[in-house]
Design a protein around this motif. Sequence first.
Motif, PDB file in Angstrom:
ATOM      1  N   LEU A   1     -63.303  52.447 -44.276  1.00 16.42           N
ATOM      2  CA  LEU A   1     -63.206  52.966 -42.909  1.00 16.42           C
ATOM      3  C   LEU A   1     -63.038  54.486 -42.935  1.00 16.42           C
ATOM      4  O   LEU A   1     -63.739  55.219 -42.233  1.00 16.42           O
ATOM      5  CB  LEU A   1     -62.028  52.327 -42.174  1.00 16.42           C
ATOM      6  CG  LEU A   1     -61.728  52.911 -40.790  1.00 16.42           C
ATOM      7  CD1 LEU A   1     -62.713  52.366 -39.767  1.00 16.42           C
ATOM      8  CD2 LEU A   1     -60.307  52.591 -40.371  1.00 16.42           C
ATOM      9  N   LEU A   2     -62.115  54.951 -43.760  1.00 12.58           N
ATOM     10  CA  LEU A   2     -61.838  56.384 -43.827  1.00 12.58           C
ATOM     11  C   LEU A   2     -63.069  57.188 -44.218  1.00 12.58           C
ATOM     12  O   LEU A   2     -63.362  58.223 -43.629  1.00 12.58           O
ATOM     13  CB  LEU A   2     -60.718  56.664 -44.833  1.00 12.58           C
ATOM     14  CG  LEU A   2     -59.309  56.399 -44.359  1.00 12.58           C
ATOM     15  CD1 LEU A   2     -58.343  56.457 -45.538  1.00 12.58           C
ATOM     16  CD2 LEU A   2     -58.897  57.391 -43.292  1.00 12.58           C
ATOM     17  N   HIS A   3     -63.782  56.715 -45.221  1.00 11.51           N
ATOM     18  CA  HIS A   3     -64.848  57.524 -45.789  1.00 11.51           C
ATOM     19  C   HIS A   3     -66.225  57.262 -45.192  1.00 11.51           C
ATOM     20  O   HIS A   3     -67.146  58.038 -45.446  1.00 11.51           O
ATOM     21  CB  HIS A   3     -64.876  57.349 -47.307  1.00 11.51           C
ATOM     22  CG  HIS A   3     -63.630  57.876 -47.948  1.00 11.51           C
ATOM     23  ND1 HIS A   3     -63.374  59.218 -48.079  1.00 11.51           N
ATOM     24  CD2 HIS A   3     -62.546  57.242 -48.467  1.00 11.51           C
ATOM     25  CE1 HIS A   3     -62.200  59.397 -48.652  1.00 11.51           C
ATOM     26  NE2 HIS A   3     -61.677  58.203 -48.903  1.00 11.51           N
ATOM     27  N   SER A   4     -66.380  56.217 -44.405  1.00 14.65           N
ATOM     28  CA  SER A   4     -67.722  55.975 -43.872  1.00 14.65           C
ATOM     29  C   SER A   4     -67.773  55.912 -42.351  1.00 14.65           C
ATOM     30  O   SER A   4     -68.780  56.287 -41.764  1.00 14.65           O
ATOM     31  CB  SER A   4     -68.301  54.681 -44.457  1.00 14.65           C
ATOM     32  OG  SER A   4     -67.533  53.572 -44.040  1.00 14.65           O
ATOM     33  N   GLU A   5     -66.706  55.485 -41.710  1.00 14.19           N
ATOM     34  CA  GLU A   5     -66.783  55.274 -40.262  1.00 14.19           C
ATOM     35  C   GLU A   5     -66.044  56.312 -39.432  1.00 14.19           C
ATOM     36  O   GLU A   5     -66.327  56.461 -38.253  1.00 14.19           O
ATOM     37  CB  GLU A   5     -66.247  53.880 -39.916  1.00 14.19           C
ATOM     38  CG  GLU A   5     -67.077  52.755 -40.506  1.00 14.19           C
ATOM     39  CD  GLU A   5     -66.508  51.384 -40.185  1.00 14.19           C
ATOM     40  OE1 GLU A   5     -65.912  51.233 -39.108  1.00 14.19           O
ATOM     41  OE2 GLU A   5     -66.650  50.490 -41.025  1.00 14.19           O
ATOM     42  N   LEU A   6     -65.109  57.032 -40.023  1.00 17.90           N
ATOM     43  CA  LEU A   6     -64.305  57.961 -39.230  1.00 17.90           C
ATOM     44  C   LEU A   6     -64.868  59.375 -39.169  1.00 17.90           C
ATOM     45  O   LEU A   6     -64.335  60.222 -38.475  1.00 17.90           O
ATOM     46  CB  LEU A   6     -62.860  58.002 -39.744  1.00 17.90           C
ATOM     47  CG  LEU A   6     -62.068  56.713 -39.557  1.00 17.90           C
ATOM     48  CD1 LEU A   6     -60.629  56.923 -39.998  1.00 17.90           C
ATOM     49  CD2 LEU A   6     -62.117  56.227 -38.114  1.00 17.90           C
ATOM     50  N   GLU A   7     -65.946  59.627 -39.899  1.00 16.86           N
ATOM     51  CA  GLU A   7     -66.595  60.935 -39.877  1.00 16.86           C
ATOM     52  C   GLU A   7     -65.580  62.056 -40.101  1.00 16.86           C
ATOM     53  O   GLU A   7     -65.379  62.934 -39.265  1.00 16.86           O
ATOM     54  CB  GLU A   7     -67.351  61.130 -38.561  1.00 16.86           C
ATOM     55  CG  GLU A   7     -68.438  60.099 -38.357  1.00 16.86           C
ATOM     56  CD  GLU A   7     -69.128  60.201 -37.006  1.00 16.86           C
ATOM     57  OE1 GLU A   7     -68.900  61.184 -36.277  1.00 16.86           O
ATOM     58  OE2 GLU A   7     -69.903  59.292 -36.695  1.00 16.86           O
ATOM     59  N   LEU A   8     -64.931  62.003 -41.258  1.00 17.38           N
ATOM     60  CA  LEU A   8     -63.941  63.006 -41.621  1.00 17.38           C
ATOM     61  C   LEU A   8     -64.630  64.338 -41.900  1.00 17.38           C
ATOM     62  O   LEU A   8     -65.728  64.367 -42.454  1.00 17.38           O
ATOM     63  CB  LEU A   8     -63.184  62.570 -42.877  1.00 17.38           C
ATOM     64  CG  LEU A   8     -62.439  61.238 -42.813  1.00 17.38           C
ATOM     65  CD1 LEU A   8     -61.867  60.893 -44.188  1.00 17.38           C
ATOM     66  CD2 LEU A   8     -61.336  61.282 -41.767  1.00 17.38           C
ATOM     67  N   ASP A   9     -63.966  65.426 -41.539  1.00 19.03           N
ATOM     68  CA  ASP A   9     -64.505  66.733 -41.916  1.00 19.03           C
ATOM     69  C   ASP A   9     -64.064  67.043 -43.348  1.00 19.03           C
ATOM     70  O   ASP A   9     -63.288  66.298 -43.949  1.00 19.03           O
ATOM     71  CB  ASP A   9     -64.082  67.816 -40.922  1.00 19.03           C
ATOM     72  CG  ASP A   9     -62.582  68.034 -40.842  1.00 19.03           C
ATOM     73  OD1 ASP A   9     -61.886  67.918 -41.875  1.00 19.03           O
ATOM     74  OD2 ASP A   9     -62.096  68.350 -39.740  1.00 19.03           O
TER      75      ASP A   9
END
Length: 146
Positions: free
Chosen positions: A42-50
């Motif tokens: 979730l963190l690395h693929s769906e949340l679009e982290l900067d």
Amino acid sequence: MNWTTRLILIALVAFAAALGGTYAGRVLFAPERQSETELHALLHSELELDAAQEAKIEAIEQRFATRRKALELEMRAANAHLAEAMEVEHGYGPQVTAAIDHTHKVMGEMQKETLEHLFAMRAVLRPDQAAKFDRSVTRALTPEVR
């Protein structure tokens, strides 16, 4: 009771303790790891982290991985201590009770530090990302409710 019978009994108790420790480890830690994998995805693929969020979360994950390994080693040692106590007492005596208490303490530390890890990652997220993260954590902690 002759020497051979005692030796067989000790081996059976040690084997049962090892199985119990393995089972407890799988029951306690496998669901957590599965949840961690889901959260990682979730963190690395769906949340679009900067890029800044990615760097902060990576540092948090690395610190926790080190600590988790240490706690897992402590859990193995606690299980070995429990097996030794069972071998000595052959019943639910004070050494077994103390070993169980120690095992529970280590499990509690693992759970507390896992939650601290989750909250540290959550603190890096924007409000919209945190809402998705929270839903994922809730699903991971309550799979049978869905």
